[in-house]
Each structure stands twice: as structure tokens, then as C-alpha cells.
Design a protein around this motif. Structure first.
Motif, PDB file in Angstrom:
ATOM      1  N   VAL A 121       0.850  -1.193   0.000  1.00 47.75           N
ATOM      2  CA  VAL A 121       0.000   0.000   0.000  1.00 47.75           C
ATOM      3  C   VAL A 121       0.883   1.239   0.000  1.00 47.75           C
ATOM      4  O   VAL A 121       0.645   2.198  -0.743  1.00 47.75           O
ATOM      5  CB  VAL A 121      -0.967   0.002   1.215  1.00 47.75           C
ATOM      6  N   THR A 122       1.932   1.214   0.796  1.00 48.57           N
ATOM      7  CA  THR A 122       2.882   2.330   0.843  1.00 48.57           C
ATOM      8  C   THR A 122       3.546   2.526  -0.519  1.00 48.57           C
ATOM      9  O   THR A 122       3.699   3.659  -0.982  1.00 48.57           O
ATOM     10  CB  THR A 122       3.952   2.078   1.928  1.00 48.57           C
ATOM     11  N   PHE A 123       3.920   1.446  -1.179  1.00 47.32           N
ATOM     12  CA  PHE A 123       4.503   1.539  -2.527  1.00 47.32           C
ATOM     13  C   PHE A 123       3.529   2.209  -3.495  1.00 47.32           C
ATOM     14  O   PHE A 123       3.949   2.953  -4.380  1.00 47.32           O
ATOM     15  CB  PHE A 123       4.886   0.164  -3.067  1.00 47.32           C
ATOM     16  N   ALA A 124       2.240   1.950  -3.340  1.00 43.98           N
ATOM     17  CA  ALA A 124       1.249   2.584  -4.214  1.00 43.98           C
ATOM     18  C   ALA A 124       1.252   4.093  -4.001  1.00 43.98           C
ATOM     19  O   ALA A 124       1.193   4.860  -4.971  1.00 43.98           O
ATOM     20  CB  ALA A 124      -0.139   2.010  -3.946  1.00 43.98           C
ATOM     21  N   PHE A 125       1.318   4.522  -2.761  1.00 40.81           N
ATOM     22  CA  PHE A 125       1.327   5.954  -2.469  1.00 40.81           C
ATOM     23  C   PHE A 125       2.591   6.619  -3.006  1.00 40.81           C
ATOM     24  O   PHE A 125       2.569   7.775  -3.411  1.00 40.81           O
ATOM     25  CB  PHE A 125       1.225   6.217  -0.968  1.00 40.81           C
ATOM     26  N   LEU A 126       3.695   5.890  -2.986  1.00 41.57           N
ATOM     27  CA  LEU A 126       4.968   6.433  -3.447  1.00 41.57           C
ATOM     28  C   LEU A 126       5.165   6.259  -4.950  1.00 41.57           C
ATOM     29  O   LEU A 126       6.171   6.676  -5.493  1.00 41.57           O
ATOM     30  CB  LEU A 126       6.130   5.760  -2.699  1.00 41.57           C
ATOM     31  N   GLN A 127       4.197   5.621  -5.598  1.00 40.81           N
ATOM     32  CA  GLN A 127       4.225   5.364  -7.043  1.00 40.81           C
ATOM     33  C   GLN A 127       5.490   4.608  -7.444  1.00 40.81           C
ATOM     34  O   GLN A 127       6.162   4.944  -8.412  1.00 40.81           O
ATOM     35  CB  GLN A 127       4.057   6.657  -7.835  1.00 40.81           C
ATOM     36  N   SER A 128       5.812   3.588  -6.696  1.00 37.27           N
ATOM     37  CA  SER A 128       6.995   2.768  -6.953  1.00 37.27           C
ATOM     38  C   SER A 128       6.714   1.736  -8.042  1.00 37.27           C
ATOM     39  O   SER A 128       5.569   1.389  -8.310  1.00 37.27           O
ATOM     40  CB  SER A 128       7.388   2.021  -5.673  1.00 37.27           C
ATOM     41  N   ASP A 129       7.779   1.223  -8.642  1.00 34.56           N
ATOM     42  CA  ASP A 129       7.681   0.118  -9.594  1.00 34.56           C
ATOM     43  C   ASP A 129       7.490  -1.161  -8.777  1.00 34.56           C
ATOM     44  O   ASP A 129       8.457  -1.752  -8.288  1.00 34.56           O
ATOM     45  CB  ASP A 129       8.949   0.047 -10.447  1.00 34.56           C
ATOM     46  N   ILE A 130       6.238  -1.586  -8.634  1.00 36.28           N
ATOM     47  CA  ILE A 130       5.913  -2.684  -7.728  1.00 36.28           C
ATOM     48  C   ILE A 130       6.516  -4.010  -8.170  1.00 36.28           C
ATOM     49  O   ILE A 130       6.923  -4.825  -7.344  1.00 36.28           O
ATOM     50  CB  ILE A 130       4.385  -2.803  -7.514  1.00 36.28           C
ATOM     51  N   TYR A 131       6.594  -4.258  -9.472  1.00 31.61           N
ATOM     52  CA  TYR A 131       7.104  -5.549  -9.922  1.00 31.61           C
ATOM     53  C   TYR A 131       8.600  -5.700  -9.642  1.00 31.61           C
ATOM     54  O   TYR A 131       9.045  -6.767  -9.211  1.00 31.61           O
ATOM     55  CB  TYR A 131       6.775  -5.767 -11.396  1.00 31.61           C
ATOM     56  N   THR A 132       9.356  -4.641  -9.857  1.00 28.78           N
ATOM     57  CA  THR A 132      10.782  -4.684  -9.527  1.00 28.78           C
ATOM     58  C   THR A 132      10.957  -4.822  -8.018  1.00 28.78           C
ATOM     59  O   THR A 132      11.746  -5.647  -7.550  1.00 28.78           O
ATOM     60  CB  THR A 132      11.504  -3.417 -10.032  1.00 28.78           C
ATOM     61  N   ALA A 133      10.213  -4.029  -7.269  1.00 27.16           N
ATOM     62  CA  ALA A 133      10.311  -4.082  -5.807  1.00 27.16           C
ATOM     63  C   ALA A 133       9.940  -5.474  -5.292  1.00 27.16           C
ATOM     64  O   ALA A 133      10.656  -6.042  -4.458  1.00 27.16           O
ATOM     65  CB  ALA A 133       9.404  -3.022  -5.179  1.00 27.16           C
ATOM     66  N   ALA A 134       8.846  -6.029  -5.782  1.00 30.51           N
ATOM     67  CA  ALA A 134       8.402  -7.355  -5.331  1.00 30.51           C
ATOM     68  C   ALA A 134       9.424  -8.431  -5.703  1.00 30.51           C
ATOM     69  O   ALA A 134       9.692  -9.340  -4.908  1.00 30.51           O
ATOM     70  CB  ALA A 134       7.041  -7.689  -5.918  1.00 30.51           C
ATOM     71  N   GLY A 135      10.001  -8.321  -6.897  1.00 31.08           N
ATOM     72  CA  GLY A 135      11.024  -9.282  -7.308  1.00 31.08           C
ATOM     73  C   GLY A 135      12.250  -9.222  -6.429  1.00 31.08           C
ATOM     74  O   GLY A 135      12.786 -10.265  -6.016  1.00 31.08           O
ATOM     75  N   VAL A 136      12.692  -8.021  -6.127  1.00 31.82           N
ATOM     76  CA  VAL A 136      13.855  -7.854  -5.249  1.00 31.82           C
ATOM     77  C   VAL A 136      13.533  -8.383  -3.852  1.00 31.82           C
ATOM     78  O   VAL A 136      14.341  -9.106  -3.247  1.00 31.82           O
ATOM     79  CB  VAL A 136      14.308  -6.372  -5.199  1.00 31.82           C
ATOM     80  N   ILE A 137      12.349  -8.051  -3.352  1.00 32.57           N
ATOM     81  CA  ILE A 137      11.944  -8.528  -2.022  1.00 32.57           C
ATOM     82  C   ILE A 137      11.935 -10.049  -1.987  1.00 32.57           C
ATOM     83  O   ILE A 137      12.458 -10.668  -1.046  1.00 32.57           O
ATOM     84  CB  ILE A 137      10.560  -7.965  -1.631  1.00 32.57           C
ATOM     85  N   ALA A 138      11.351 -10.678  -3.009  1.00 31.51           N
ATOM     86  CA  ALA A 138      11.272 -12.140  -3.056  1.00 31.51           C
ATOM     87  C   ALA A 138      12.665 -12.774  -3.106  1.00 31.51           C
ATOM     88  O   ALA A 138      12.948 -13.721  -2.359  1.00 31.51           O
ATOM     89  CB  ALA A 138      10.438 -12.583  -4.255  1.00 31.51           C
ATOM     90  N   LEU A 139      13.533 -12.247  -3.960  1.00 31.61           N
ATOM     91  CA  LEU A 139      14.883 -12.819  -4.092  1.00 31.61           C
ATOM     92  C   LEU A 139      15.711 -12.626  -2.827  1.00 31.61           C
ATOM     93  O   LEU A 139      16.407 -13.543  -2.382  1.00 31.61           O
ATOM     94  CB  LEU A 139      15.600 -12.210  -5.289  1.00 31.61           C
ATOM     95  N   VAL A 140      15.643 -11.430  -2.255  1.00 36.30           N
ATOM     96  CA  VAL A 140      16.405 -11.166  -1.030  1.00 36.30           C
ATOM     97  C   VAL A 140      15.885 -12.040   0.114  1.00 36.30           C
ATOM     98  O   VAL A 140      16.670 -12.622   0.872  1.00 36.30           O
ATOM     99  CB  VAL A 140      16.361  -9.665  -0.664  1.00 36.30           C
TER     100      VAL A 140
END
Length: 172
Positions: A107-126
């Protein structure tokens, strides 16, 4: 850090854990930690335009609240009770339980207009990589590190929330 702490508990409880089981548990944690922010993002994006004037406060409250919750849970030290067996059902339950907070981050990423797919991929891999490491750290150091991992995660979320608020208020 919830997933890392549970992975440490898995390593400390199951000293003879097979590599394949460590990989499966890390994959489950990585999947849910990556998927939940995407779900939260799409929930948040649907009402982000209505809250743009105060979205930084929402992000601050969510992150500080989640960080505080993690600090509180670090002092509860209930990880050994959560890891009763390593069946698929248990791993999925732990994966969901440790990643619910990540939905709020989405939800915070939506407010910050982040690239959710890149962020989610990095989160998953890390998460995947850290959980594999954590299982083996748990085998060596046991319950000594469980609460420390959760404390670090909580402090990082609180610091991130403060940074977002300070940037939007013009302090940084």
C-alpha cells in the motif's frame, strides 16, 4: 525479518534438515514476501489519488506501526512454538503469517508510485537468499539470533517511515 527469524528457528529446531527442505521453505517465504506487496499495491492504488495530500502520514503510520509490532514480537520470542513441523501446510501458513505486514508495505509503494514488480522481485529474491542463510545460521547459533533479526527489521521499518515523513515535510 519475520521470515528470517522463523528460518533461524527452523534451522535451530531441525539440525538435520535436508538442503531441499531448506530451499523449499526459503522459496515459500520468498514467494509470499514478494506476492503480498503486489496485493497491497493494487489495493492502495485504487484509492491513492484520494489520499495524496496526506499519503506520507499513512506511510509513516504504517511503517512505524509495523516496525513497532516487530520490536514487540521480538521480545515475545515465540518462534519455537510456531515451528511445530515442516509440512507444506505449516510452511504456507508461516509464509502467509510472516508476510501479512508486506501487504501494508505494498500500500505504501502505491502511495509512493513505486515500480511494484521490480520491488516485489527484489523482495522475493532477497527473502529467499536470507532465509537459506538463516536456516544454516540457525543450525549453528540457534535461538540466540531469532529476536535480534526481528529487532533489526523493526528498526529499519521505523527509520524508513521517519525518512518518508521527513522528506514530504521538507526536513530532508
Amino acid at each position: 525479518m519475520d521470515s528470517v527469524a522463523v528460518s533461524i528457528a527452523i534451522g535451530s529446531k531441525y539440525k538435520d534438515l535436508l538442503v531441499s527442505k531448506a530451499l523449499i521453505s526459503a522459496a515459500v517465504f520468498g514467494f509470499f514476501q514478494g506476492a503480498m506487496p503486489v496485493a497491497g499495491y493494487f489495493i492502495g492504488i485504487s484509492f491513492a489519488e484520494y489520499v495524496q495530500s496526506f499519503d506520507h502520514w499513512i506511510a509513516f503510520i504504517l511503517l512505524v506501526g509495523l516496525g513497532g509490532k516487530m520490536l514487540y514480537e521480538a521480545y515475545q520470542n515465540e518462534f519455537d512454538d510456531e515451528v511445530t513441523d515442516l509440512s507444506v501446510k505449516t510452511l504456507v501458513t508461516l509464509g502467509i503469517a510472516t508476510s501479512i505486514d508486506a501487504m501494508a508495505i505494498g500500500v505504501t509503494f502505491a502511495f509512493l508510485q513505486s515500480d511494484i514488480y521490480t520491488a516485489a522481485g527484489v523482495i522475493a529474491l532477497v527473502t529467499f537468499a536470507l532465509c537459506i542463510i538463516a536456516v544454516y545460521v540457525g543450525k549453528k547459533l540457534g535461538s540466540l539470533l531469532e529476536s535480534k533479526a526481528e529487532m533489526l527489521g523493526g528498526l529499519i521499518l521505523i527509520a524508513l517511515g521517519c525518512k518518508i515523513l521527513a522528506e514530504h515535510l521538507g526536513v530532508l
